[in-house]
Structure formats: C-alpha cells, structure tokens
Motif scaffolding. Structure first.
Motif, PDB file in Angstrom:
ATOM      1  N   ASP A  96       1.781   7.706   0.962  1.00  0.00           N
ATOM      2  CA  ASP A  96       2.349   8.201  -0.292  1.00  0.00           C
ATOM      3  C   ASP A  96       1.579   9.389  -0.865  1.00  0.00           C
ATOM      4  O   ASP A  96       1.826   9.786  -2.003  1.00  0.00           O
ATOM      5  CB  ASP A  96       2.413   7.065  -1.338  1.00  0.00           C
ATOM      6  CG  ASP A  96       1.036   6.503  -1.670  1.00  0.00           C
ATOM      7  OD1 ASP A  96       0.977   5.538  -2.450  1.00  0.00           O
ATOM      8  OD2 ASP A  96       0.023   7.007  -1.138  1.00  0.00           O
TER       9      ASP A  96
ATOM     10  N   PRO B 286      -9.624   4.495 -10.770  1.00  0.00           N
ATOM     11  CA  PRO B 286      -8.952   3.747 -11.834  1.00  0.00           C
ATOM     12  C   PRO B 286      -9.955   3.346 -12.924  1.00  0.00           C
ATOM     13  O   PRO B 286     -11.138   3.161 -12.647  1.00  0.00           O
ATOM     14  CB  PRO B 286      -8.425   2.505 -11.097  1.00  0.00           C
ATOM     15  CG  PRO B 286      -8.369   2.879  -9.659  1.00  0.00           C
ATOM     16  CD  PRO B 286      -9.458   3.869  -9.438  1.00  0.00           C
TER      17      PRO B 286
ATOM     18  N   ARG C 191      -0.211  12.172  -5.214  1.00  0.00           N
ATOM     19  CA  ARG C 191       0.312  10.866  -4.850  1.00  0.00           C
ATOM     20  C   ARG C 191       1.681  10.707  -5.491  1.00  0.00           C
ATOM     21  O   ARG C 191       1.859  10.980  -6.678  1.00  0.00           O
ATOM     22  CB  ARG C 191      -0.637   9.796  -5.349  1.00  0.00           C
ATOM     23  CG  ARG C 191      -0.274   8.422  -4.863  1.00  0.00           C
ATOM     24  CD  ARG C 191      -1.332   7.418  -5.212  1.00  0.00           C
ATOM     25  NE  ARG C 191      -0.901   6.107  -4.751  1.00  0.00           N
ATOM     26  CZ  ARG C 191      -1.259   4.985  -5.312  1.00  0.00           C
ATOM     27  NH1 ARG C 191      -2.061   4.997  -6.339  1.00  0.00           N
ATOM     28  NH2 ARG C 191      -0.820   3.844  -4.836  1.00  0.00           N
TER      29      ARG C 191
ATOM     30  N   VAL D 163       4.178   9.032  -7.395  1.00  0.00           N
ATOM     31  CA  VAL D 163       4.319   7.881  -8.282  1.00  0.00           C
ATOM     32  C   VAL D 163       5.476   8.042  -9.250  1.00  0.00           C
ATOM     33  O   VAL D 163       5.793   7.141  -9.996  1.00  0.00           O
ATOM     34  CB  VAL D 163       3.027   7.639  -9.097  1.00  0.00           C
ATOM     35  CG1 VAL D 163       1.905   7.152  -8.210  1.00  0.00           C
ATOM     36  CG2 VAL D 163       2.623   8.881  -9.860  1.00  0.00           C
TER      37      VAL D 163
ATOM     38  N   ASP E 247     -10.868  -2.328   0.389  1.00  0.00           N
ATOM     39  CA  ASP E 247     -10.644  -3.663  -0.161  1.00  0.00           C
ATOM     40  C   ASP E 247     -10.384  -4.664   0.953  1.00  0.00           C
ATOM     41  O   ASP E 247     -10.743  -5.837   0.855  1.00  0.00           O
ATOM     42  CB  ASP E 247      -9.446  -3.646  -1.120  1.00  0.00           C
ATOM     43  CG  ASP E 247      -9.787  -3.008  -2.456  1.00  0.00           C
ATOM     44  OD1 ASP E 247      -8.863  -2.785  -3.265  1.00  0.00           O
ATOM     45  OD2 ASP E 247     -10.975  -2.725  -2.703  1.00  0.00           O
TER      46      ASP E 247
ATOM     47  N   ALA F  66      -9.318  -4.764   5.517  1.00  0.00           N
ATOM     48  CA  ALA F  66      -9.112  -3.955   6.727  1.00  0.00           C
ATOM     49  C   ALA F  66      -8.885  -4.891   7.897  1.00  0.00           C
ATOM     50  O   ALA F  66      -8.829  -6.107   7.731  1.00  0.00           O
ATOM     51  CB  ALA F  66     -10.330  -3.084   6.991  1.00  0.00           C
TER      52      ALA F  66
ATOM     53  N   GLY G  28     -14.469   4.286  -2.168  1.00  0.00           N
ATOM     54  CA  GLY G  28     -13.759   3.028  -1.964  1.00  0.00           C
ATOM     55  C   GLY G  28     -12.272   3.289  -1.962  1.00  0.00           C
ATOM     56  O   GLY G  28     -11.766   4.067  -2.762  1.00  0.00           O
ATOM     57  N   ALA G  29     -11.565   2.638  -1.065  1.00  0.00           N
ATOM     58  CA  ALA G  29     -10.108   2.770  -1.014  1.00  0.00           C
ATOM     59  C   ALA G  29      -9.509   1.403  -0.716  1.00  0.00           C
ATOM     60  O   ALA G  29     -10.245   0.439  -0.499  1.00  0.00           O
ATOM     61  CB  ALA G  29      -9.696   3.786   0.052  1.00  0.00           C
ATOM     62  N   ARG G  30      -8.201   1.366  -0.697  1.00  0.00           N
ATOM     63  CA  ARG G  30      -7.542   0.067  -0.538  1.00  0.00           C
ATOM     64  C   ARG G  30      -7.672  -0.446   0.895  1.00  0.00           C
ATOM     65  O   ARG G  30      -8.089  -1.577   1.117  1.00  0.00           O
ATOM     66  CB  ARG G  30      -6.087   0.242  -0.882  1.00  0.00           C
ATOM     67  CG  ARG G  30      -5.358  -0.990  -1.244  1.00  0.00           C
ATOM     68  CD  ARG G  30      -4.002  -0.548  -1.720  1.00  0.00           C
ATOM     69  NE  ARG G  30      -3.196  -1.645  -2.160  1.00  0.00           N
ATOM     70  CZ  ARG G  30      -1.902  -1.735  -1.922  1.00  0.00           C
ATOM     71  NH1 ARG G  30      -1.296  -0.798  -1.255  1.00  0.00           N
ATOM     72  NH2 ARG G  30      -1.215  -2.755  -2.383  1.00  0.00           N
TER      73      ARG G  30
ATOM     74  N   ALA H 144     -16.360   7.558  -5.769  1.00  0.00           N
ATOM     75  CA  ALA H 144     -14.926   7.822  -5.852  1.00  0.00           C
ATOM     76  C   ALA H 144     -14.144   6.580  -5.483  1.00  0.00           C
ATOM     77  O   ALA H 144     -14.506   5.855  -4.548  1.00  0.00           O
ATOM     78  CB  ALA H 144     -14.543   8.954  -4.904  1.00  0.00           C
ATOM     79  N   GLY H 145     -13.060   6.319  -6.214  1.00  0.00           N
ATOM     80  CA  GLY H 145     -12.196   5.193  -5.915  1.00  0.00           C
ATOM     81  C   GLY H 145     -10.776   5.686  -5.717  1.00  0.00           C
ATOM     82  O   GLY H 145     -10.212   6.311  -6.617  1.00  0.00           O
ATOM     83  N   GLY H 146     -10.187   5.417  -4.570  1.00  0.00           N
ATOM     84  CA  GLY H 146      -8.795   5.791  -4.334  1.00  0.00           C
ATOM     85  C   GLY H 146      -8.590   7.291  -4.418  1.00  0.00           C
ATOM     86  O   GLY H 146      -9.378   8.065  -3.880  1.00  0.00           O
TER      87      GLY H 146
ATOM     88  N   GLU I  23       7.135  19.053 -14.681  1.00  0.00           N
ATOM     89  CA  GLU I  23       5.764  19.564 -14.569  1.00  0.00           C
ATOM     90  C   GLU I  23       4.783  18.419 -14.780  1.00  0.00           C
ATOM     91  O   GLU I  23       5.002  17.553 -15.636  1.00  0.00           O
ATOM     92  CB  GLU I  23       5.566  20.631 -15.644  1.00  0.00           C
ATOM     93  CG  GLU I  23       4.293  21.431 -15.495  1.00  0.00           C
ATOM     94  CD  GLU I  23       4.095  22.400 -16.655  1.00  0.00           C
ATOM     95  OE1 GLU I  23       4.129  21.934 -17.816  1.00  0.00           O
ATOM     96  OE2 GLU I  23       3.888  23.598 -16.413  1.00  0.00           O
TER      97      GLU I  23
END
Lengths: 368, 283, 153
Positions: free
Chosen positions: B30, B216, B81, B83, B182, B184, B153-155, B123-125, B61
C-alpha cells in the motif's frame, strides 16, 4: 475627539454622503424576523422602533413602536462575511501541454461602509485582523477588503439578552479603531452624537450639519453606555481562564456538555471570530479545475480526519476543542482571547448551551 | 481606515507548482515512493522533517513528508501510503503524470544541534519516511556526530520501506542499524518485538544523546518514555506530529494541536513540549 | 561463548549468593544449535530453559495451513522459556535457532526443587522471569494495537 450632535436627518445625510462617495453602505435591516446586514439607502431601511429579545436558544424581534434606530443588539450575522467571505475561489487549474497551470483568482474588494458596527463586532474584526494580517501569512483578499471598509460604530444603549462584552473588555463603549462612532441619545427628539476616529471620519464629519458636541453631550453618551454595561445579564470570568482550560482536558464537565451539544456548528457560523476554513477542489467536465476556500467548523466530524478516521470522533472532544480554542489557546496563538462576548453562540445554539455557564461550572468544580 | 495594514501580498503560498512524476518504486502493498521533477523554475530546498502539500488534479491535496536527500536539488521524493482518496490517487500515478506541489512547510529535525553528540533515530512504520532525509544528512555530516544509530520497527518484513537503503545501512560502519518487526516468518533476518527492545543493542550515552522519533503516536510515546528511563532528557527527544491539514500556512485551523498549529510550530517538536498533550485522547 | 561469563553477566545471578551460583554452574550444560534447528516444539514438555550466549532464537506460533509465525526473537543475555517454571510445564511456543546459537541449558525440575529450598535463588529466578515476562507483555500488548495497520486501534 471631534464630535457633532445631529438628528436622524443628519444620519440620512451621512448615508447619502457615503453613497455619493462610492461606498456600498451596509447596515442592519429586518429580514425574516432577524437583524441582518444588508444594503441601506437611508435610515428608513434600518429596523426603526424594533428591539430584540434574546436568550439561550431563542431570538425574536419586538416592535416597540418608537423612533429608535439602534434599539437592538446583534443578530445571527456578523461583519465577518464581508471581510472573510464564506466562499472564495483561490485559483483555477488548467491541464494542457503536458503540464498544469495554476491561475490565481481575482480579489474583489468593493468600497464598503459598515454602518452600525457594535463594539463587540469591532473587537471581533480586530481579532480577525490578527489572524489574517499579523500571523505570518497575509490573506491578500482580507487585506484589500479591510482597506476598503469604512467603519461606522454604533454604541449600544441596552445590553442584549445574551451579551457579556463588559466582562470580556470589548464593550459596550468604543474609544478607537473606527472611522465614525454614533451614540443614540434617548429623548424627545432623539439626538445622535457622532464622533470621528480617523482622518476619513473627520472628513465625513465636516460634511454633516448639526452643532459641535459639547461636554454635556459627551456625558449623555457616556451614561448611555454605562447603562448598557450595567444592564448586562451575563459575565465570563476571564482571570486564569487560559490555564484553567488548557490544564483541564479531563474535566467531567466536557462529558456533561457533550450530552447536550448536537455538534451542529451553529455557534461557529454565528461567531464573529471563528476563522476555520477548508479547501474544496471542483472539476468541470469541459473546463478547468477550481480550488476554493470555504468556511469550515471544528464541530464537523471530518474536520480532524487523519488516515481514514477522525482524531476528534466524539462530540465531547469537539466541544472541548472549540471552547478551549476560543477562550484559552487563542491566547497562545494570537495574543488575546478569541471571544468578544457578543452572545451569538448562546442565542443561536439550538439547545441553549451558554459558554459563560460552562466556564462557571468548570471553575466551580476545579475549586472543589 | 487609517489602520496600518501589511503590504499587499498574493495568494502565492496557496498556488501549487507543477511537478512531473519521473519514477515510482512500489515499497509495499500500500505504499509507493515517487520521484518528481519540477516543470517550472520552482526549486524546493527543504530541511529534513518538512513536508509539502501535494495536489492531484481533480482529486484534492494532502500534506506529505519529504523523503529524499536534502542535498540533491532537482528531484523531489515522496513516500505515500494509500489511506484515502487522494493518497490512493497518488499511489496510482505513473511517470509523466503531473501534480501540484507547494512548500516546504513546517519545522524540521534539529540536525544542526547534534554536533558532538550521539544521534539516535527511531522510526516506526511509515515514520521512516520523514526521518530518511535526517539519516542521509547525518551520514553526510558523519564526522561531527559521535555515535549514530537507527532503530526501525515495522509490522512485517513485507512492510519495510527503502529495502535497498536498509541493506546499505546494515553494511555501513558509519551507522548502527537494527530493525524489528511485529511478526514474521522464520526466514526473517532481524528481530521480532517492539522497537524499544532494540535500545540495549545500540551504543549511545544518554546524557549526550539527541533522539529523533517518528511513528504512530502511541509508538512515539512508548519510545520517548523508554528513552527517559534510559536517561535521555525530554528536551533532547524530538517527535513528529500529524494532524489534518488544508492550507499548510496557518490559516485554516485544521492542524491545531492544543496551542500549536502543526504547519507552523510543528510537525517536529521536542517531546518535553508535547508530553502532556500526548496523554490526552482526541486532542 | 564463555559459559561462565554468560551466566555471571546475566541478571539471573546478579547479587545471588555464591552457593546458589555454584549450583547453577554445576547443573548448566552448553547447547549448540545450527541455524533453523529447533530448541523445543510447541506443547512439548518444558523440561529445561536456556540462557542465550551467542546467536538468536525465535519463538514461533504454528499456524494451520501456513508457515509458522515468529512472535518474538531473543538475543544474547536473555532467557528462552518461562513455561518451565509454572504448571502445566508445557511449552506454549516452539523455539528455533535463527542463526548459529550457543546457549546454556538448565534442567527445569532440578532448579525448581532447589528454589523450594533456597529462598535467595528462588527470589532471583522468579524476579528475572517476572521482569522479562512483564517486558514481553507490554511489548505484546502494544503490538496488539497494530499501530502500523490500516485502521485506528
């Protein structure tokens, strides 16, 4: 300060003079049971002999049958829409030659005379001046319309049913920031003290007949204003309000008021200082795209939309945002309160939420 | 009126400039990174952490962090991303498509204040996107920084951004880089668990550390508290906040966050200034 | 990996009395695993626990009709296994070495029995396990919020 004492015909002369000088004269008129600002050609277009009764969630006009020109206070409309229009095109976008071309829309700023600006409204204009002219980006349309506006203040002789300008320090008297100021002096006949507050106002004053105002006239005017201040039925205690609200996001009162609030946004529409807007992009099938700016309200669910959800999903959070901004964080952003005590939000709230009462309740429970 | 009014200005800050898509990289299912070049004489010089307002003809915009190398003029990089309507449209753009760009806006990461200190970047996501220019800048000024660390960190491994950069950073002796997800599968070469689990793994001296944290809000809160526990002062931890934006120039009121308008006094802020607000729901 | 260093630098023995340390050293053995090798299977008897010296161990959840999912990775200095300490003494997850791994392995029942008699050891064991369990609980709960996911938690 220069002043003259005129009768009602003197005000007619003033309106004619303004019209001849090319101003579109806007003033209070009676339309659909409310006082709204529209074009006037003479004092006959004013709500002569009319007054208003206002309370939480209620407004009606009352025919006193006398000759008073200004015996009412403010209606649902403020002068905001003439300086900061509800809808305004910003630019058009055309697609051609493999690129996008952005063309700024024209700024319209007709010469207008605002005839009958109340002290609270003048204060509100001053507050919006800080928002649109003194906070970094200068809104060019607002600047032009402000420059082309001539301000004729009317001092209030009675307090409206929901007014609290005295406690907000914004009225009912006016000592500056206008071109002309009128005070209606009751009597038989009714006199009008007209003061100038600027070179433009002084020039207009010269063209009026009447006699130069003396100390006794100014004293009569002062008493009129004092009586208005004394008859005010509401007050908002401003001492320490900024910290009280900023430090109290978890106060139980927010949940309580949320049970009543409909999040309809009437208060933000009627409020003379609310300035939030949104951008709207429209495309036509055969032409260009247009971006326009429209009034917006923080009570809208999508106002705080972020990644598909709303940050402020509950009514509680939205009411808290509005009131905290208006009375507290506005100080941090613009150096003053955002509220002028005009009472519109109280009158035009369908469920009669009273901002002065909410503040009182938050103070009382904080002390406990 | 004799009122002094500021000299007439135009709506220039609200007028986008045309930029053309010259390349796209599909990062995850995404998320897409797009490279743009200017079609006018408008050049965008930005500080790491700033954002632009990106306009898609006929759609709308949105504010998007700038994700590219601040020293490479001529090319603008955005990682987006999908959304909502506008971001979905952006992710569907192809080379040759033209968009409108305004900016840059907002405050940036205080990378000019880290000389002689340890710099810890967490950094997260998709929070890695606004931090990427800071990482690149830090590597450019590497000699002036003591320890340089990046925690990401990522999902899941499929959600990792900038996979080529990650390989480079992992191999580089100039930066300590650890990554966690989170969850794997067993073919995953990194860690599984919260990004704060990686803190003991990197070298930094708390009393001389500056931290840049982005992700987040809950993640930033958790990381900031872990850093506080580790002894990093709250004034030296910087976070990046996000709210709805319509104008980007402090006029529309949408990006309010308490006393702050995030397009002006944000999005980057010291944690000490926002710690109380991060505890309030729906602010 | 130096077994003595691995044990003595672990929070398990920090401040522990010399006799109890000696006991742990006497029952510890060194275990080596190649990358991909299982330490224990899900739902098998939890008879021992590990202290990782080198390498990395992953906790896996068996997922029907699909590959196993890694829910946690454990690196040097950390304990693998808490289920050995509490009934029913069965592993909730499988543990697999993700890289060549060397660990100290301890017999679960023997350590439990020693804890019944040795209060100091019991305190250290339960405290170390509790702290680790709490840290993993917080980490897991935050991952439960699925912060990087599509919808707001």
């Amino acid at each position: 300060m220069d002043g003259v004492l005129v009768s009602r015909s003197g005000l007619d002369d003033l309106i004619s003079d303004l019209t001849q000088r090319g101003y579109e004269v806007l003033g209070p008129t009676r339309v659909d049971g409310a006082i709204v600002y529209d074009r006037i050609g003479s004092t006959a277009d004013l709500p002569v002999g009319w007054g208003d009764e206002q309370g939480p969630g209620g407004y009606r006009l009352v025919d006193r049958g006398d000759e008073g020109l200004f015996g009412y206070t403010v209606g649902p409309m403020s002068w905001k829409r003439f300086l900061f229009p509800p809808r305004q095109d910003l630019f058009t976008v055309s697609r051609s030659n493999g690129t996008l071309t952005f063309n700024q829309a024209e700024i319209t700023a007709p010469e207008r005379a605002f005839f009958g600006v109340r002290a609270c409204e003048l204060a509100a204009i001053g507050i919006q001046d800080r928002v649109f002219l003194e906070s970094g980006f200068v809104d060019p349309g607002y600047a032009e319309r402000r420059r082309s506006a001539l301000v004729v203040v009317v001092e209030c002789g009675t307090a409206g049913g929901t007014c609290f300008c005295a406690s907000m320090g914004t009225g009912p008297g006016c000592s500056g920031g206008f071109d002309l100021a009128i005070t209606e002096l009751p009597g038989d006949p009714i006199d009008y003290l007209v003061r100038s507050g600027s070179p433009a106002g002084a020039a207009l004053l010269e063209g009026l007949g009447g006699r130069p105002a003396g100390d006794a006239d100014f004293e009569r005017a002062r008493r009129v204003v004092e009586q208005a201040a004394a008859s005010m039925g509401r007050s908002l205690e401003v001492e320490g309000i900024r910290d009280l609200l900023v430090d109290g996001p978890e106060h139980p009162r927010w949940s309580e008021v949320a049970e009543r609030c409909l999040a309809c946004g009437n208060c933000t529409l009627a409020c003379p200082t609310c300035f939030c807007s949104t951008t709207v992009d429209r495309v036509s099938l055969d032409g260009d795209a247009v971006r326009s700016r429209r009034w917006d309200s923080c009570f809208g669910l999508d106002f705080s939309g972020l990644h598909g959800h709303s940050v402020r999903a509950t009514v509680k959070s939205r009411y808290r945002q509005w009131m905290t901004h208006k009375l507290a964080t506005w100080h941090d952003q613009f150096g003053s309160s955002g509220c002028v005590g005009c009472g519109r939000c109280i009158t035009w709230c369908p469920v009669g939420i009273d901002i002065t009462q909410e503040v009182r309740a938050i103070r009382e429970e904080a002390v406990r | 009126m004799t009122q002094t009014i500021a000299p007439e200005q135009s709506w220039a800050p609200m007028l986008p400039h045309p930029y053309r898509v010259v390349g796209t990289v599909v990062e995850t299912q995404d998320t897409v990174t797009l490279l743009f070049e200017s079609l006018s004489d408008h050049q965008l010089r930005f500080r790491p952490g700033q954002f632009t307002m990106l306009y898609v003809y006929g759609v709308g915009e949105v504010p998007i962090s700038i994700a590219g190398n601040p020293h490479l003029g001529g090319q603008l990089v955005h990682t987006v991303r999908a959304v909502g309507a506008v971001t979905r449209a952006i992710c569907g753009l192809r080379p040759g498509d033209v968009v409108g760009i305004r900016g840059p806006f907002g405050t940036g990461w205080p990378i000019d204040q880290v000389a002689g200190r340890d710099l810890l970047i967490v950094a997260g996501g998709i929070g890695l996107a606004p931090l990427r220019p800071a990482v690149i800048e830090a590597l450019t000024q590497r000699e002036s920084i003591r320890q340089l660390s990046l925690l990401y960190g990522a999902r899941t491994p499929n959600d990792l951004l900038y996979k080529d950069d990650l390989i480079g950073w992992k191999a580089s002796p100039s930066i300590d880089f650890e990554v966690t997800v989170d969850r794997a599968h067993s073919d995953w070469w990194g860690d599984v668990g919260l990004v704060t689990n990686l803190l003991p793994r990197v070298r930094f001296q708390p009393d001389r550390t500056t931290a840049f944290v982005c992700g987040p809000e809950v993640m930033m809160r958790v990381v900031a508290r872990a850093l506080r526990t580790a002894g990093v002062h709250e004034d030296r931890v910087f976070v990046s906040l996000e709210r709805n934006m319509k104008c980007g120039i402090g006029m529309c009121g949408h990006c309010q966050y308490g006393s702050d308008l995030l397009c002006r006094t944000g999005p980057v802020a010291p944690y000490s200034a926002v710690a109380d607000r991060l505890k309030v729901d729906e602010l | 990996m130096n077994p003595e260093d691995t044990l003595r630098s672990s929070p398990l023995v920090r401040g522990l009395n010399a006799d109890s340390i000696a006991f742990l050293e006497s029952v510890a053995a060194v275990a080596e695993f190649g990358a991909g090798q299982l330490l224990f299977e899900e739902d098998s008897a939890a008879e021992s626990f590990y202290l990782v010296g080198e390498g990395r161990v992953g906790l896996e959840a068996l997922v029907p009709a699909g590959p196993a999912v890694l829910v946690e990775t454990i690196g040097p200095g950390a304990l693998v296994g808490v289920s050995w300490l509490f009934p029913p003494f069965r592993w909730s997850w499988a543990a697999r070495a993700l890289a060549p791994t060397k660990a100290l392995v301890f017999p679960g029942e023997a350590v439990r029995r020693r804890c019944d008699a040795d209060a100091d050891l019991a305190l250290h064991v339960y405290r170390t396990v509790a702290e680790e369990a709490v840290r993993r609980l917080h980490s897991t709960r935050i991952r439960l919020l699925d912060l990087y996911g599509d919808r707001r938690p």
